[in-house]
Design a protein around this motif. Structure first.
Motif, PDB file in Angstrom:
ATOM      1  N   ARG A   1      42.907  29.050  30.130  1.00 30.03           N
ATOM      2  CA  ARG A   1      42.426  29.182  31.496  1.00 30.03           C
ATOM      3  C   ARG A   1      40.958  29.580  31.533  1.00 30.03           C
ATOM      4  O   ARG A   1      40.507  30.442  30.778  1.00 30.03           O
ATOM      5  CB  ARG A   1      43.264  30.227  32.233  1.00 30.03           C
ATOM      6  N   SER A   2      40.203  28.974  32.428  1.00 30.76           N
ATOM      7  CA  SER A   2      38.779  29.287  32.585  1.00 30.76           C
ATOM      8  C   SER A   2      38.596  30.695  33.155  1.00 30.76           C
ATOM      9  O   SER A   2      39.358  31.139  34.026  1.00 30.76           O
ATOM     10  CB  SER A   2      38.125  28.268  33.529  1.00 30.76           C
ATOM     11  N   ALA A   3      37.548  31.372  32.673  1.00 27.47           N
ATOM     12  CA  ALA A   3      37.224  32.704  33.190  1.00 27.47           C
ATOM     13  C   ALA A   3      36.775  32.644  34.643  1.00 27.47           C
ATOM     14  O   ALA A   3      36.689  33.683  35.317  1.00 27.47           O
ATOM     15  CB  ALA A   3      36.132  33.341  32.333  1.00 27.47           C
ATOM     16  N   ALA A   4      36.499  31.457  35.151  1.00 30.43           N
ATOM     17  CA  ALA A   4      36.101  31.315  36.553  1.00 30.43           C
ATOM     18  C   ALA A   4      37.186  31.800  37.501  1.00 30.43           C
ATOM     19  O   ALA A   4      36.903  32.159  38.648  1.00 30.43           O
ATOM     20  CB  ALA A   4      35.771  29.853  36.856  1.00 30.43           C
ATOM     21  N   HIS A   5      38.441  31.834  37.033  1.00 27.32           N
ATOM     22  CA  HIS A   5      39.540  32.333  37.862  1.00 27.32           C
ATOM     23  C   HIS A   5      39.376  33.818  38.194  1.00 27.32           C
ATOM     24  O   HIS A   5      39.982  34.300  39.153  1.00 27.32           O
ATOM     25  CB  HIS A   5      40.880  32.122  37.147  1.00 27.32           C
ATOM     26  N   ASN A   6      38.594  34.511  37.388  1.00 28.93           N
ATOM     27  CA  ASN A   6      38.412  35.952  37.608  1.00 28.93           C
ATOM     28  C   ASN A   6      37.297  36.271  38.602  1.00 28.93           C
ATOM     29  O   ASN A   6      37.010  37.433  38.863  1.00 28.93           O
ATOM     30  CB  ASN A   6      38.116  36.648  36.272  1.00 28.93           C
ATOM     31  N   LEU A   7      36.654  35.242  39.116  1.00 26.91           N
ATOM     32  CA  LEU A   7      35.512  35.422  39.996  1.00 26.91           C
ATOM     33  C   LEU A   7      35.843  34.980  41.412  1.00 26.91           C
ATOM     34  O   LEU A   7      36.572  34.002  41.613  1.00 26.91           O
ATOM     35  CB  LEU A   7      34.312  34.612  39.481  1.00 26.91           C
ATOM     36  N   ASN A   8      35.300  35.694  42.385  1.00 28.49           N
ATOM     37  CA  ASN A   8      35.432  35.236  43.763  1.00 28.49           C
ATOM     38  C   ASN A   8      34.354  34.196  44.060  1.00 28.49           C
ATOM     39  O   ASN A   8      33.524  33.872  43.184  1.00 28.49           O
ATOM     40  CB  ASN A   8      35.372  36.405  44.750  1.00 28.49           C
ATOM     41  N   PHE A   9      34.330  33.688  45.283  1.00 29.75           N
ATOM     42  CA  PHE A   9      33.403  32.602  45.633  1.00 29.75           C
ATOM     43  C   PHE A   9      31.954  33.008  45.412  1.00 29.75           C
ATOM     44  O   PHE A   9      31.160  32.243  44.850  1.00 29.75           O
ATOM     45  CB  PHE A   9      33.624  32.198  47.097  1.00 29.75           C
ATOM     46  N   ILE A  10      31.606  34.218  45.841  1.00 29.62           N
ATOM     47  CA  ILE A  10      30.224  34.687  45.712  1.00 29.62           C
ATOM     48  C   ILE A  10      29.832  34.815  44.245  1.00 29.62           C
ATOM     49  O   ILE A  10      28.742  34.397  43.829  1.00 29.62           O
ATOM     50  CB  ILE A  10      30.052  36.030  46.449  1.00 29.62           C
ATOM     51  N   GLN A  11      30.728  35.380  43.431  1.00 23.52           N
ATOM     52  CA  GLN A  11      30.430  35.548  42.002  1.00 23.52           C
ATOM     53  C   GLN A  11      30.388  34.199  41.280  1.00 23.52           C
ATOM     54  O   GLN A  11      29.514  33.959  40.436  1.00 23.52           O
ATOM     55  CB  GLN A  11      31.481  36.446  41.363  1.00 23.52           C
ATOM     56  N   LEU A  12      31.337  33.314  41.624  1.00 21.58           N
ATOM     57  CA  LEU A  12      31.434  32.021  40.945  1.00 21.58           C
ATOM     58  C   LEU A  12      30.158  31.208  41.113  1.00 21.58           C
ATOM     59  O   LEU A  12      29.698  30.553  40.175  1.00 21.58           O
ATOM     60  CB  LEU A  12      32.637  31.239  41.494  1.00 21.58           C
TER      61      LEU A  12
END
Length: 514
Positions: A463-474
């Motif tokens: 799984r990509s670490a992008a799942h741990n970020l919200n829209f602003i962080q991503l």
């Protein structure tokens, strides 16, 4: 590896794999006879069965001949016909198609999860090794994974889309990744990039504020007691099997848990043809044309003037035409035309006398044509069909024929272009070689990666670490904001310093001069 069993849910298909040899029957009633979707799901399940895994398939399309480890549970929902004539969607915009599929997905998810036979499985909480669910706007069904405490694998019969990218948090650059519902290639001009961006942004907003809200409501209704809320269940999808291959689709970013299995429905060796079709194609010494608009579009629904245009053109050809036509009779049928309510598309395309495929441009048919090196004339009607035919045009293996422009002259012109220009056939054969050149066959990829997910308890390390970020962080909005703030402070401070140092001096100079 030990034999495994899975649960597979698709618009026209459900599958259960479990530890014991007992068959747990799940029935589902679905509002469409989407045999093309079933063909992909069936191929995946048949592949797993041939690998030694026990599969139980609930569908409206039972197998005519028994398959080892593959058990049919017939889904008889009566003859509901089509909800409406799909030819009517030919003028739909991408925005209308997005809205339609979202509403359809809400209905399908609710209808499927409310069925008493599936409710029985859910209530018993039978132990499964995995849930395999089709990714087609029915994300609420993924709740079966947390409900039954097993990994979720999705099958994107539609190919790469925003649905797949949302699940895997994969970037989808608007500048060179065309939306599935636009007729653009990856090489877009300014207007196309702008329009593509608008469609993408519309879908993003619609999905975030409408579609996922609908699916979340369905999810909460049936899985409200789950340990995982809807958003977390979406993040915990282990694998996405994508009905694509980069050689025939636009090259785009992917992550580790996106696996291309394009062509999985195409067996390396075609099956024997029915005697009458075999005899008809064998006798086509000047070549044969296959004409099929897929499983949903009905040839009997062609407007009379367009149907007659095809009949007149075919009557003047020296080639023979095999036409998927759902009635027993075709008005004024020429002698060189054979009609059949269903044709084994993959197998007839493999016949050496076939020179051209007239198609609606569905992903299934275009894949099979590419595999066999047959050029196409495409008449796209809805969804991704426009994009698929545009790709065929750009690869030099096809011609795009707009549904609204169809007349006798245009049909004859496009057919003759393909038949008389050897470059179309040469390009199709070249692409076929590239398409088949892979380190693993699609079937081997299915078996390896499904087993891999189960061996590693869901394989969430893919799984990509992008799942741990919200829209602003991503999208690094917070970082850009900080940098912008720092630059503003620096600019303001330097301006003040400059004024204090040079501003006062300039005033003194003016005073002295005066």
């Amino acid at each position: 590896m030990k034999n495994l069993k899975f649960l597979y849910l698709v618009l026209s298909l459900s599958v259960i794999f479990e530890h014991s040899v007992d068959a747990y029957r799940i029935l589902g009633v679905f509002p469409t006879r989407c045999k093309s979707h079933f063909a992909i799901g069936h191929s995946v399940m048949k592949t797993l069965a041939e690998a030694g895994h026990e599969v139980h398939v609930v569908s409206p399309f039972p197998q005519k001949s028994p398959i080892d480890n593959y058990h049919d549970i017939f889904l008889d929902y009566g003859d509901d016909g089509n909800l409406f004539d799909m030819f009517d969607t030919a003028d739909w915009s991408p925005f209308e198609m997005i809205n339609f599929l979202s509403g359809f997905g809400e209905f399908m998810a609710n209808f499927t999860l409310s069925h008493p036979n599936l409710q029985d499985i859910m209530n018993k909480k039978i132990k499964f090794d995995a849930v395999i669910a089709e990714l087609f706007g029915v994300e609420a069904i993924f709740g079966l994974g947390s409900h039954l405490n097993c990994p979720v694998i999705t099958l994107a019969t539609f190919g790469s889309s925003k649905w797949t990218n949302d699940l895997t948090r994969t970037p989808m650059p608007y500048s060179y990744v065309p939306h599935n519902f636009v007729k653009f290639s990856e090489n877009m001009n300014f207007y196309e990039r702008t329009y593509n961006m608008l469609v993408m942004q519309y879908e993003h907003i619609y999905m975030e504020f409408v579609h996922y809200g609908r699916q979340n409501a369905v999810y909460d209704q049936y899985f409200g007691n789950n340990q995982l809320p809807f958003d977390d269940q979406m993040k915990n999808v282990s694998l996405v099997l994508i009905n694509n291959h980069f050689s025939s689709s636009s090259v785009r970013p992917t992550v580790a848990n996106m696996i291309e299995i394009g062509g999985v429905q195409v067996s390396p060796n075609p099956n024997p043809l029915p005697f009458d079709i075999q005899q008809f194609l064998d006798s086509a010494t000047d070549g044969a044309i296959i004409f099929s608009m897929g499983s949903i579009l009905q040839a009997v629904n062609w407007p009379t003037e367009k149907r007659e245009a095809f009949v007149h053109v075919f009557s003047k050809l020296k080639q023979k035409v095999l036409w998927k036509y759902e009635n027993e009779t075709l008005p004024n049928k020429p002698d060189n035309v054979m009609i059949s309510p269903w044709i084994p598309q993959r197998d007839v395309l493999a016949h050496p006398n076939v020179k051209l495929f007239i198609t609606h441009g569905g992903l299934l048919g275009t894949t099979e044509a590419i595999y066999e090196g047959v050029p196409v004339v495409g008449i796209p009607i809805y969804a991704d069909q426009q994009m698929n035919i545009v790709k065929a045009v750009n690869m030099g293996i096809g011609i795009y024929m707009d549904y609204n422009d169809i007349d006798e002259h245009l049909i004859a012109e496009n057919i003759n272009k393909i038949l008389k220009n050897p470059n179309y056939h040469k390009n199709a054969k070249t692409l076929s070689k590239v398409y088949k050149d892979r380190p693993m066959t699609p079937q081997q990829s299915v078996v390896y990666w499904v087993e891999y997910v189960i061996r590693h308890n869901g394989a969430l390390h893919l799984r990509s670490a992008a799942h741990n970020l919200n829209f602003i962080q991503l999208h690094s909005i917070d970082s850009y904001a900080l940098i912008g703030f720092v630059l503003f402070i620096c600019y303001y401070s330097l301006k003040r310093l400059f004024w204090m140092v040079f501003g006062t001096r300039s005033v003194d100079v003016k005073v002295k001069r005066s």
